[in-house]
Design an enzyme around this catalytic site. Structure first.
Site, PDB file in Angstrom:
ATOM      1  N   HIS A 170       4.548   2.766   4.551  1.00 53.26           N
ATOM      2  CA  HIS A 170       5.615   1.985   5.216  1.00 53.26           C
ATOM      3  C   HIS A 170       6.486   2.897   6.099  1.00 53.26           C
ATOM      4  CE1 HIS A 170       4.187  -1.120   2.474  1.00 53.26           C
ATOM      5  NE2 HIS A 170       4.198  -0.175   1.565  1.00 53.26           N
ATOM      6  N   GLU A 186      10.952   1.346  -0.763  1.00 49.55           N
ATOM      7  CA  GLU A 186       9.673   2.055  -0.909  1.00 49.55           C
ATOM      8  C   GLU A 186       9.484   3.089   0.193  1.00 49.55           C
ATOM      9  OE1 GLU A 186       6.238  -0.511  -1.005  1.00 49.55           O
ATOM     10  OE2 GLU A 186       4.855   1.177  -1.194  1.00 49.55           O
ATOM     11  N   HIS A 248       2.443   5.382  -2.142  1.00 51.32           N
ATOM     12  CA  HIS A 248       3.172   4.107  -2.205  1.00 51.32           C
ATOM     13  C   HIS A 248       3.923   3.976  -3.519  1.00 51.32           C
ATOM     14  CE1 HIS A 248       1.498   1.793   1.301  1.00 51.32           C
ATOM     15  NE2 HIS A 248       0.704   2.851   1.293  1.00 51.32           N
ATOM     16  N   GLU A 312      -0.290   4.559  -6.175  1.00 53.52           N
ATOM     17  CA  GLU A 312       0.886   3.730  -6.476  1.00 53.52           C
ATOM     18  C   GLU A 312       1.640   4.486  -7.565  1.00 53.52           C
ATOM     19  OE1 GLU A 312       1.945   1.168  -4.887  1.00 53.52           O
ATOM     20  OE2 GLU A 312       0.287  -0.010  -4.087  1.00 53.52           O
TER      21      GLU A 312
HETATM   22 ZN   LIG Z   1       3.337   0.042  -0.318  1.00 50.75          ZN
END
Ligand SMILES: [Zn+2]
Length: 354
Positions: A170, A186, A248, A312
């Site tokens: 992002h 995030e 992420h 993640e």
């Molecule tokens: Zn993400």
């Protein structure tokens, strides 16, 4: 005055009935090749790439293609060359170089490819002159990006000299997930962790490239997913990265769900090994629950040609993990885990081979 007549002739030529009757006039002025350019085109939806070569000509002609192994030649009957520069490099991945030459019947463009292709891998067509748009008659050659990367890997142990691309998920117009307890974004967490990974890897002698090193979009604000993620994957591909790590933070409707997970794409054994190495080293370092390694059809993983994983790190929707993700000491633990995982990957990849 001459220009106006030319415009008139070209307009008539594009009408089906006028073509044959005007053909003798046309042959009185043989085609000249006046410009030659190339660019990479990316399909906005599929993300597929092709190399497009465009030849500008002063008059229409019927071009033909001849494919022989790693050589693709385009014959331009009746065309003469008015270009001084007759040889040059192409993009280096889809095609290596091009050479223009004169033949007994006209001119020829010869393209050298990195590997043999098939007739379905390229497309030759012409575009009529468009006087209103200031465009001459054009011969266009599209060569598709090979489906399988040509590169084969021979990994060595150690981080020194390795090219490592880190992708902080992002950024800019896209905040990613936002933690409900403290509004931790995030995009900020992924960047903070990536910068810490970069510091550690750089100290170990790696050549580290970040897809972004501040709060911004990589392709551009509010771009489509394919453009934005394609731009990130392209940074890895362009730099011939040894590995690509996409960082992420997760989210889920149930705030009690937490832990670390790692994803890879397809059947690449190196990507799987990288995912397993990163997952076990990160969970060992950050102490969160180990949610495991999964395959995923994520766009950015699909488009990267080297071993690539998406980590993640933890769940922003879990209030205690949101606080951890915002904590520099925790970020440092995750970063150290990623570096340990990459180190283990190179050692194992060097011994197990492909
Ligand atoms: Zn993400």
């Amino acid at each position: 005055m001459f220009f106006r007549i030319t415009v008139f002739l070209l307009l008539v030529l594009s009408a089906p009935l006028g073509f044959s009757s005007l053909l003798p006039l046309c042959s009185a002025a043989p085609a000249q090749l006046t410009a030659n350019r190339f660019a990479i085109h990316t399909d906005a939806v599929s993300g597929d790439k092709k190399l497009r070569i465009v030849l500008d000509l002063t008059a229409p002609l019927e071009a033909t293609a001849n494919l022989s192994g790693q050589t693709l030649s385009i014959d331009l009957p009746g065309a003469s060359l008015s270009l001084a520069n007759r040889q040059g490099p192409l993009d280096g991945r889809i095609a290596l170089k091009q050479t223009l030459s004169t033949t007994p019947t006209g001119s020829r463009l010869t393209i050298t490819l990195p590997e043999a292709i098939e007739s379905g891998d390229f497309n030759l067509f012409t575009l009529p002159a468009n006087a209103a748009a200031g465009k001459p008659f054009r011969v266009v050659l599209d060569i598709n990006e090979p489906a399988q990367p040509a590169r084969s890997y021979q990994f060595t142990p150690g981080l020194k000299g390795k090219v490592i691309v880190l992708d902080p998920g992002h950024g800019g117009s896209d905040p990613g997930a936002i933690g409900p307890a403290a509004q931790v974004m995030e995009k900020d967490v992924t960047l903070a962790i990536s910068l810490k990974v970069k510091d550690l890897l750089t100290k170990a002698g790696s050549n580290v490239i970040l897809t972004r090193s501040d709060d911004r979009d990589v392709f551009g604000p509010n771009a489509s997913g394919a453009d934005e993620l394609g731009a990130r994957a392209a940074i890895g591909n362009r730099n011939n990265a040894d590995v690509f790590i996409d960082i992420h933070a997760n989210s889920f409707r149930d705030p009690s769900v937490g832990g670390t997970a790692t994803y890879y794409y397809g059947s690449s054994s190196y990507s799987r090994l990288l995912a397993q190495s990163v997952q076990s080293a990160v969970t060992a370092s950050d102490g969160l629950s180990d949610r495991g390694v999964y395959t995923a059809n994520f766009y950015v993983l699909r488009r990267t040609l080297m071993p690539a994983v998406l980590l993640e790190t933890a769940f922003l929707t879990n209030p205690s993990e949101e606080a951890l993700l915002n904590n520099p000491q925790f970020q440092q633990k995750v970063a150290q885990g990623i570096v340990n995982g990459i180190t283990n990957f190179f050692s194992q990849a060097a011994t197990t081979g492909r």
